[in-house]
Structures are given as structure tokens and as C-alpha cells.
Design a protein around this motif. Sequence first.
Motif, PDB file in Angstrom:
ATOM      1  N   ASP A  43       0.725  -1.066   0.021  1.00 45.81           N
ATOM      2  CA  ASP A  43      -0.118  -0.118   0.019  1.00 45.81           C
ATOM      3  C   ASP A  43       1.081   1.338  -0.102  1.00 45.81           C
ATOM      4  OD1 ASP A  43      -2.265   1.420  -0.028  1.00 45.81           O
ATOM      5  OD2 ASP A  43      -2.728   1.144   2.114  1.00 45.81           O
ATOM      6  N   ILE A  44       0.476   2.273  -0.502  1.00 41.99           N
ATOM      7  CA  ILE A  44       0.915   3.576  -0.387  1.00 41.99           C
ATOM      8  C   ILE A  44       0.396   4.440   0.638  1.00 41.99           C
ATOM      9  CG2 ILE A  44       1.568   5.621  -1.921  1.00 41.99           C
ATOM     10  CD1 ILE A  44       1.164   3.881  -4.333  1.00 41.99           C
ATOM     11  N   GLY A  45       1.121   4.783   1.659  1.00 39.47           N
ATOM     12  CA  GLY A  45       0.552   5.822   2.714  1.00 39.47           C
ATOM     13  C   GLY A  45       0.755   7.373   2.260  1.00 39.47           C
ATOM     14  N   ASP A  46       0.740   8.226   3.405  1.00 37.37           N
ATOM     15  CA  ASP A  46       0.997   9.442   3.422  1.00 37.37           C
ATOM     16  C   ASP A  46       2.462   9.871   3.089  1.00 37.37           C
ATOM     17  OD1 ASP A  46       0.669  12.021   3.235  1.00 37.37           O
ATOM     18  OD2 ASP A  46      -0.018  12.327   5.572  1.00 37.37           O
ATOM     19  N   ILE A  47       2.689  10.366   1.509  1.00 35.46           N
ATOM     20  CA  ILE A  47       4.128  10.740   1.657  1.00 35.46           C
ATOM     21  C   ILE A  47       3.979  12.133   0.859  1.00 35.46           C
ATOM     22  CG2 ILE A  47       5.229   8.257   1.327  1.00 35.46           C
ATOM     23  CD1 ILE A  47       5.018   8.552  -1.456  1.00 35.46           C
ATOM     24  N   TYR A  59       7.766  -0.655  -8.821  1.00 34.65           N
ATOM     25  CA  TYR A  59       7.393  -1.693  -9.537  1.00 34.65           C
ATOM     26  C   TYR A  59       8.053  -3.057  -8.869  1.00 34.65           C
ATOM     27  CZ  TYR A  59      12.625  -1.274 -10.908  1.00 34.65           C
ATOM     28  OH  TYR A  59      13.840  -1.193 -10.838  1.00 34.65           O
ATOM     29  N   ASP A  60       7.599  -4.428  -9.035  1.00 30.09           N
ATOM     30  CA  ASP A  60       7.799  -5.665  -8.315  1.00 30.09           C
ATOM     31  C   ASP A  60       7.399  -5.528  -6.973  1.00 30.09           C
ATOM     32  OD1 ASP A  60       8.921  -6.700 -10.838  1.00 30.09           O
ATOM     33  OD2 ASP A  60      11.025  -6.036 -10.290  1.00 30.09           O
ATOM     34  N   ASN A  61       6.100  -5.074  -6.693  1.00 27.49           N
ATOM     35  CA  ASN A  61       5.662  -5.039  -5.311  1.00 27.49           C
ATOM     36  C   ASN A  61       4.496  -5.945  -5.396  1.00 27.49           C
ATOM     37  OD1 ASN A  61       7.589  -3.422  -3.481  1.00 27.49           O
ATOM     38  ND2 ASN A  61       7.270  -1.889  -4.900  1.00 27.49           N
ATOM     39  N   LEU A  62       3.733  -5.763  -4.359  1.00 23.52           N
ATOM     40  CA  LEU A  62       2.180  -6.298  -3.984  1.00 23.52           C
ATOM     41  C   LEU A  62       1.207  -5.177  -3.995  1.00 23.52           C
ATOM     42  CD1 LEU A  62       3.671  -8.758  -1.305  1.00 23.52           C
ATOM     43  CD2 LEU A  62       3.202  -9.167  -3.915  1.00 23.52           C
ATOM     44  N   ILE A  63       1.184  -4.037  -4.398  1.00 26.11           N
ATOM     45  CA  ILE A  63       0.230  -2.982  -4.575  1.00 26.11           C
ATOM     46  C   ILE A  63      -1.086  -3.344  -5.154  1.00 26.11           C
ATOM     47  CG2 ILE A  63      -0.059  -0.401  -4.875  1.00 26.11           C
ATOM     48  CD1 ILE A  63       3.114  -0.231  -4.673  1.00 26.11           C
ATOM     49  N   THR A  64      -2.175  -3.158  -4.615  1.00 28.27           N
ATOM     50  CA  THR A  64      -3.275  -3.592  -5.255  1.00 28.27           C
ATOM     51  C   THR A  64      -4.241  -2.279  -5.701  1.00 28.27           C
ATOM     52  OG1 THR A  64      -4.288  -3.748  -3.048  1.00 28.27           O
ATOM     53  CG2 THR A  64      -3.762  -5.638  -3.817  1.00 28.27           C
ATOM     54  N   HIS A  65      -3.789  -1.079  -4.953  1.00 34.30           N
ATOM     55  CA  HIS A  65      -4.543  -0.024  -5.332  1.00 34.30           C
ATOM     56  C   HIS A  65      -3.723   1.224  -5.509  1.00 34.30           C
ATOM     57  CE1 HIS A  65      -7.614  -2.294  -3.449  1.00 34.30           C
ATOM     58  NE2 HIS A  65      -8.555  -1.919  -4.290  1.00 34.30           N
ATOM     59  N   ILE A  66      -3.777   2.077  -6.566  1.00 33.18           N
ATOM     60  CA  ILE A  66      -3.192   3.234  -6.724  1.00 33.18           C
ATOM     61  C   ILE A  66      -3.910   4.552  -5.898  1.00 33.18           C
ATOM     62  CG2 ILE A  66      -2.279   5.126  -8.384  1.00 33.18           C
ATOM     63  CD1 ILE A  66      -2.638   2.848 -10.638  1.00 33.18           C
ATOM     64  N   CYS A  67      -3.173   4.894  -4.925  1.00 26.10           N
ATOM     65  CA  CYS A  67      -3.847   5.773  -3.897  1.00 26.10           C
ATOM     66  C   CYS A  67      -2.704   6.929  -3.448  1.00 26.10           C
ATOM     67  CB  CYS A  67      -4.807   5.077  -2.942  1.00 26.10           C
ATOM     68  SG  CYS A  67      -3.465   4.015  -1.855  1.00 26.10           S
ATOM     69  N   ASN A  68      -3.138   7.828  -2.763  1.00 24.35           N
ATOM     70  CA  ASN A  68      -2.347   8.940  -2.091  1.00 24.35           C
ATOM     71  C   ASN A  68      -1.366   9.477  -2.953  1.00 24.35           C
ATOM     72  OD1 ASN A  68      -3.867   8.509   0.443  1.00 24.35           O
ATOM     73  ND2 ASN A  68      -2.547   6.597   0.970  1.00 24.35           N
ATOM     74  N   LEU A  69      -1.523   9.492  -4.451  1.00 24.47           N
ATOM     75  CA  LEU A  69      -0.629  10.208  -5.000  1.00 24.47           C
ATOM     76  C   LEU A  69      -1.163  11.743  -5.379  1.00 24.47           C
ATOM     77  CD1 LEU A  69       0.746   7.399  -7.149  1.00 24.47           C
ATOM     78  CD2 LEU A  69       1.731   8.416  -5.224  1.00 24.47           C
TER      79      LEU A  69
END
Length: 306
Positions: A43-47, A59-69
Motif C-alpha cells: 500500500d502507499i501511505g501518506d508521503i 515496480y515488483d511489489n504487491l500493491i493492489t490500489h493506486i492511492c495517495n498520489l
Amino acid sequence: MVCLTLDVIAKSKNHFKKKRGLSFPEYLRALTHLHFSGKSIEDIGDISTCRNLTVLYLYDNLITHICNLDFASNLTHLYMQNNNISHIDNLFNLQKLSKLYLGGNRIAVVEGLERLCELKELHLENQRLAPGEKLLFDPRTLLSLAHSLCVLNINNNNIDDIKDLAVLKELQHVSAADNKLNNMEEVEEVLSHWPLLLQTDLSGNPVCKRAKYRDRLITVCTSLVILDGREINETTRQFLLNWKASKEAKKIKNNQHVTNGQLIPYPFTSDFNTVQGPHPAHKYSHVKMQTLQPLRPAVIVHRDLS
């Protein structure tokens, strides 16, 4: 669950070495490239502190949703291939995005890109689709990319129809290998709408086995330089173009002959050198034929004149 946060960035040895005396908040604000590929991130948190971010490697991760960008209005390159993303979401604010890499995910519909007016490259190859599924394109997204997209990679996505892509008139490089394209006329029609096309790869499609496949595409798309990994020889191109022009001229000439009545529908022998009426056999074609009776010999009567 591993989530990309400021704490994860702070603990990264790769980024810690680049601080160069800056405080951590100052470092985050100055950060332009963020490398977190192959880190099992889900997951992508608050950055949002990284507001000057221009390139993001996930790339090459386990992310399921594009978010917090939403904060990343300066982002130009986004690498998110080989994750578990099933929908293209939350990219509306990335209006400076130029290159988007989403290959190797689970995306079935290309959508949600309506505001990305600066997008030049879109990579969607090798989606892990359910059996029987094929990659589809939202017409609204295609129209929004019509005047910006130059590179499109849609390899290996069970695609059997590309006519909707004809609106992408700025395309220069197209990879659509290992799909199910089979309609030669459709492929020719679509390529004729891409006047800037320099390179395309359609290898691995059934259409490649059609008669004169390569010759036909070379003549229909005169800007093409490389087809299926093979460079197009200019001498060959000119020969094919001349051949096509000659063939079309002959066809036009034949059509004009038919229009002007110069083609004679029936063959005539030398016995009919002038314009004749209907053939004698045709004159009585409507009369019912009857059986002819044999003629009886005439009886001659001799009258006595004495």
C-alpha cells in the motif's frame, strides 16, 4: 502489511546516504526520485511531504490500489509494473505525467486517464487476466490521449480488435505482439490512421500469417521504419508503392471502361462487323416450340381440258 510511509523512507539506507547534511523534512521536500521497487510494498501511505517528486519507482511489489498520489502534481514518471493492480484509479492530479508503466498487473479496462493530457507513453503489456478476458479501452480515455500519446505497449493481452485505437493519431511506436488480431483489413485501416507511426510489432498474431501481410502494411503506412523487429528497406518500399499505384490505376481504368460502355458483354465473330440487332435465336425465345409434322406429298389433279 508493508506500507510506503515517511518512516519507511527514513529507515531506507539508500535514501539516508543522500541526505547530505539536510534535515529529514528538508530532504523530503528536495526529493525528486523515490526508489522502492521490490520491497514487498502492499500500500502507499501518506508521503505528501515529497511534493517535488518527479519519478517514482514502485515496480515488483504487491500493491493492489493506486492511492495517495494526489500531492504529486510534478510527477512525470510512474513505474508500477508487476504489482496486483486491477483498476487505474486516482491519477487525475498527475497532469504532468509523461510515462506510465502498468504492465504485469490485473487491469482489464484502460480507464481513468482522462486528465493526463501530457501522457506520452503508456505500457500495459502482460496483464494477468481471467480466462476469456481481454484488455478493453474506455473511449473517453482514448479521446483524451488522442493528441499526446506517442508510445503504446499492449503486448499479450488477448486483444482481437484494435479499431478503437485509430483515434490515437500521434502514435509513433506501437507494440501489440502476441495477441489475437486476425482481421487484415481492420489492421490496415487502423495503421492508415497513424501518419506518424515509425515502429510497430504485431508478431505472434494470426494476422501475420495472411498472404502478403508485410507488403500490405508497408504500403498502407508509408512512415513505417521497423515492422515486427525488421527494418524496412527503402528500395523494397518504393517497389511496393509503385506496384500498388499501378494496380490501382489499372483498376480505375477498367472501371471507367465499364462506365463508358466500352466493354462488350458478348463475344462477336468476324461475321458481325456492324452493330446488329438481337440475335436471331433470341427473337423467338418466347414462342412455345411445337412438334413439326412431316409434310404430306401434294396431290396433283389433272383436269381434262378437251
